[in-house]
Design a protein around this motif. Sequence first.
Motif, PDB file in Angstrom:
ATOM      1  N   SER A   1     -10.858  -1.088  -0.736  1.00 15.34           N
ATOM      2  CA  SER A   1     -10.189   0.067  -1.346  1.00 15.34           C
ATOM      3  C   SER A   1     -11.017   1.336  -1.134  1.00 15.34           C
TER       4      SER A   1
ATOM      5  N   VAL B   1      -4.512   3.552   6.615  1.00 19.70           N
ATOM      6  CA  VAL B   1      -4.878   2.247   6.051  1.00 19.70           C
ATOM      7  C   VAL B   1      -4.526   1.132   7.034  1.00 19.70           C
TER       8      VAL B   1
ATOM      9  N   ALA C   1       0.827  -1.209   0.000  1.00 23.31           N
ATOM     10  CA  ALA C   1       0.000   0.000   0.000  1.00 23.31           C
ATOM     11  C   ALA C   1       0.863   1.260   0.000  1.00 23.31           C
TER      12      ALA C   1
ATOM     13  N   ASN D   1      -7.129  -1.516   8.661  1.00 22.04           N
ATOM     14  CA  ASN D   1      -6.906  -2.954   8.488  1.00 22.04           C
ATOM     15  C   ASN D   1      -6.732  -3.646   9.832  1.00 22.04           C
TER      16      ASN D   1
ATOM     17  N   LYS E   1      -8.370   7.652   4.288  1.00 22.78           N
ATOM     18  CA  LYS E   1      -7.369   8.623   3.834  1.00 22.78           C
ATOM     19  C   LYS E   1      -7.924  10.036   3.912  1.00 22.78           C
TER      20      LYS E   1
ATOM     21  N   THR F   1      -1.171   8.619   5.371  1.00 25.57           N
ATOM     22  CA  THR F   1      -2.018   7.698   4.609  1.00 25.57           C
ATOM     23  C   THR F   1      -1.718   6.241   4.957  1.00 25.57           C
TER      24      THR F   1
ATOM     25  N   SER G   1     -10.624   2.446   2.411  1.00 23.81           N
ATOM     26  CA  SER G   1      -9.296   3.047   2.551  1.00 23.81           C
ATOM     27  C   SER G   1      -9.292   4.491   2.080  1.00 23.81           C
TER      28      SER G   1
END
Length: 434
Positions: A345, A364, A144, A368, A352, A360, A348
């Motif tokens: 995504s 993420v 990522a 997670n 962000k 960032t 995420s």
Amino acid sequence: MFISKDIPAGSGSPAPPHEGSASAARLRRKKLIILLLAVVVNFFTSMSKMLVPGPIYDQLQLELLFTPAVIAAVGSVYMYSYAASQLLMGVWSDRYGGVRILAVGGSLFTLGTLGFPFCSDPLLMGLCRAVTGFGAGTVFLGEAKLISDLFPRKFGLMLGVALLIGYFGPVTGTVPMVGLISAIGWRKAYFLPGAICFLAMAGILLLMRGTIKKVVPGQTAGPLVAMLKNRPMLMLCVSSSLIYGIYYVLLTQVGQKCIEDFYRLGKYQASLCITLLSVVVALNNVGVNLLLKLFRGRRRAVYIGGTVLVLAGAMTGFAAFYCHLSVGVLIAAFFLLAFPAGFFSFYSVIAKELNPPEVTGLAVAVLNFSAFVFIALFGNISGVILGFWKNAVGPDGVFPGTAYTALFAFLTFSGLLSVLIGLFVPETRRRNAA
């Protein structure tokens, strides 16, 4: 601007412009190759999430004589370790860069994956899965961060593409893995992913020279503490994590087995159902962008819609077991639960946009982390719930329908919580436009 941070400072006068451009281009090409190899490793980290117990539930239960709670523990320790990696490594990802993080994670994942098939003791199996999970989570962070550095303006799209490829790992881990286990045995079948990752990691380690970025000075714990005080971020983490907790109970714990037990379908038919769920999740990591366009970029509408689908899926699954409905109804419930599980995504991107751009990677990671804490927790809870019916299990290892009814009652309650908490996730479209 991201590449220039990764170019080692040289001594003497600066190189002519054309030489510097050539050097930057070579560095970018090396990083792109490393990213491609990282996608290969991430494919197997995604597959690894659902391999234990998954296709070998019966082998663990009947061959190694593990109880449902022990099986759930061996499976969930991977998720707890994965979650731990998100915080322990996530706070460093923005400072130390994607390549360095990737090298550490890939090496650990490969080591744990190669060791697991040689174990029969639950403690040793759990240790290997813990190492595998920590490495897998670190690989994701490295990938990522590398995507963020290489494609800062297309982060959501490129992360979605990478996840699309990676999420076909669970697809391979269902029907194809069941066939491979039948052909060569589960130990040899589970050794192969580690061998392939060993080759991919060898390529990464050979290419990484010159791509390691300088350590960026700054705090590590400070941004994390600030993020944990961010109420909208916390609401996003908890609500989306409930979605993943529910979905992964099906994907990695009991999805295939409950179809076999209650509807008496064969292994290949049951695993095909789980394969199709994995396809839906994989495709939705890119497909969610079409939904965003349909809703004119309104994040909140898409997000709340996803939580409602989860609640509807859990209720439908409960009805299928409680009312003895057809297997088609249960499969429909599974698809409702899987659809928003393919939105990572998208989640995420919201994470962000809820945090400063310089963190960032950490945003993420925290997202997670919370997801895998709930995945592990739900794995344990599912094992405990099924354990109440362990005395009713026959010699063939089949659980009664009442056990799965109770499990889906718990999942329905969790789906309702996801909807209610999700209502507090704000719209971030204007922040993105700004």
